[in-house]
Design an enzyme around this catalytic site. Structure first.
Site, PDB file in Angstrom:
ATOM      1  N   HIS A  72      -4.749   1.357   0.311  1.00 54.84           N
ATOM      2  CA  HIS A  72      -4.526   2.743   0.825  1.00 54.84           C
ATOM      3  C   HIS A  72      -3.160   2.745   1.089  1.00 54.84           C
ATOM      4  CE1 HIS A  72      -4.175  -0.843   3.589  1.00 54.84           C
ATOM      5  NE2 HIS A  72      -3.943   0.071   4.929  1.00 54.84           N
ATOM      6  N   ASP A 118      -9.593  -1.405  -2.011  1.00 57.25           N
ATOM      7  CA  ASP A 118      -8.443  -1.057  -1.474  1.00 57.25           C
ATOM      8  C   ASP A 118      -7.526  -2.402  -2.722  1.00 57.25           C
ATOM      9  OD1 ASP A 118      -6.754  -0.163  -0.061  1.00 57.25           O
ATOM     10  OD2 ASP A 118      -7.356  -1.639   2.011  1.00 57.25           O
ATOM     11  N   GLY A 211       0.998  -1.762   9.613  1.00 58.55           N
ATOM     12  CA  GLY A 211       2.615  -2.582   9.069  1.00 58.55           C
ATOM     13  C   GLY A 211       2.006  -3.982   8.209  1.00 58.55           C
ATOM     14  N   SER A 213      -0.526  -4.122   6.155  1.00 57.63           N
ATOM     15  CA  SER A 213      -1.395  -3.659   5.577  1.00 57.63           C
ATOM     16  C   SER A 213      -0.711  -4.027   3.794  1.00 57.63           C
ATOM     17  CB  SER A 213      -1.241  -2.125   5.476  1.00 57.63           C
ATOM     18  OG  SER A 213      -2.109  -2.474   6.182  1.00 57.63           O
ATOM     19  N   GLY A 214      -1.419  -4.570   3.130  1.00 59.81           N
ATOM     20  CA  GLY A 214      -1.128  -4.548   1.537  1.00 59.81           C
ATOM     21  C   GLY A 214      -0.324  -6.290   1.618  1.00 59.81           C
TER      22      GLY A 214
END
Length: 266
Positions: A72, A118, A211, A213-214
């Site tokens: 995402h 994801d 922020g 994320s990932g």
């Protein structure tokens, strides 16, 4: 196991998951500034707007030329990957390097509606040289599932609180794992979570935030090395620290075959 051996070989003298400057671990509520370079696999994924680049997501270095992040986080923008960063606001840190992607591989079954699969891999345009500030994390064993309350740490430059500013200094927070049987209860995440995800936190005090994320869910092995067990995927729309709504991560151990296939064929 072959892939783990390969990763160890690629890491060379530094070894995967073994920072030169080990993190200072605490049970402080909320995120705290990390010891500099204690999470040397942490990446900042940044997008270009005009002549500047801005942090959008985290990522994890897993070999000299590959970074793992969330699907995402990837769109049609121009990206770069910053490694060796401690402060986002400090330009030209001697330890850091920005590298453009050669190619980005989003999981072919990524479902943005249901937030399934994801996960994405970024191949860097040039291999990075390992230093005290830049080394890879280890990958978990294929299919490994962490026990309830396993102590793991989320790291990132995400918002310091719901609606707050992005962190300048890299943050870490202890997030105990919540097992699937608990996280999938109707008053928790229910059927929004699958067994290909990891839940962590959810006590109303600790969570990842926008922020992050990932970025990685870091979990320590008995030998002291660190595996990246999760990729920050989603959290509660009601806030970053909402009770019974732990942070949800893509479970990396469910995607070892996919990671291996992408890396060996590209």
């Amino acid at each position: 196991m072959k892939f783990v051996i390969l990763a160890l070989f690629v890491a060379g003298a530094y070894g995967c998951g073994l920072p030169t400057y080990p993190p200072i671990l605490s049970r402080v509520v909320g995120g705290v500034d990390v010891r500099q370079h204690s999470w040397p696999w942490q990446a900042s994924l940044q997008y270009q707007s005009g002549s500047n680049f801005y942090h959008t997501c985290g990522g994890t270095l897993i070999s000299s030329q590959w970074v793992i992040t969330a699907a995402h986080c990837i769109g049609s923008r121009t990206y770069r990957v910053y490694l060796g960063k401690h402060s986002l606001d400090t330009n030209n840190e001697a330890s850091s390097i920005a590298i453009s992607p050669a190619k980005i591989f989003v999981h072919e079954a990524w479902d943005s509606y249901r937030i399934l699969n994801d996960i994405a891999l970024i191949k860097l345009s040039t291999p990075v040289k390992f230093t005290d500030a830049i080394t890879p994390a280890c990958l978990p064993n294929n299919g490994e599932v962490l026990p309830h309350n396993a102590p793991c740490y989320v790291t990132g430059w995400g918002r310091l609180w719901t609606g707050g500013p992005l962190a300048d200094i890299l943050q870490q927070a202890l997030l105990p794992v919540v097992d699937y049987s608990t996280c999938s209860r109707s008053d928790w995440w229910g059927n929004l979570v699958t067994t290909n995800m990891v839940c962590a936190g959810g006590d109303g005090q600790l969570a990842s935030c926008n922020g992050d994320s990932g970025g990685p869910l870091n979990c320590r092995n008995p030998d002291g090395s660190w595996d990246v067990h999760g990729v920050v995927s989603f959290g509660s729309s009601m806030g970053c620290n909402y009770p019974k709504k732990p942070s949800v991560f893509t479970r990396v151990s469910a995607y070892i075959s996919w990671i291996n296939k992408v890396m060996t064929s590209n």
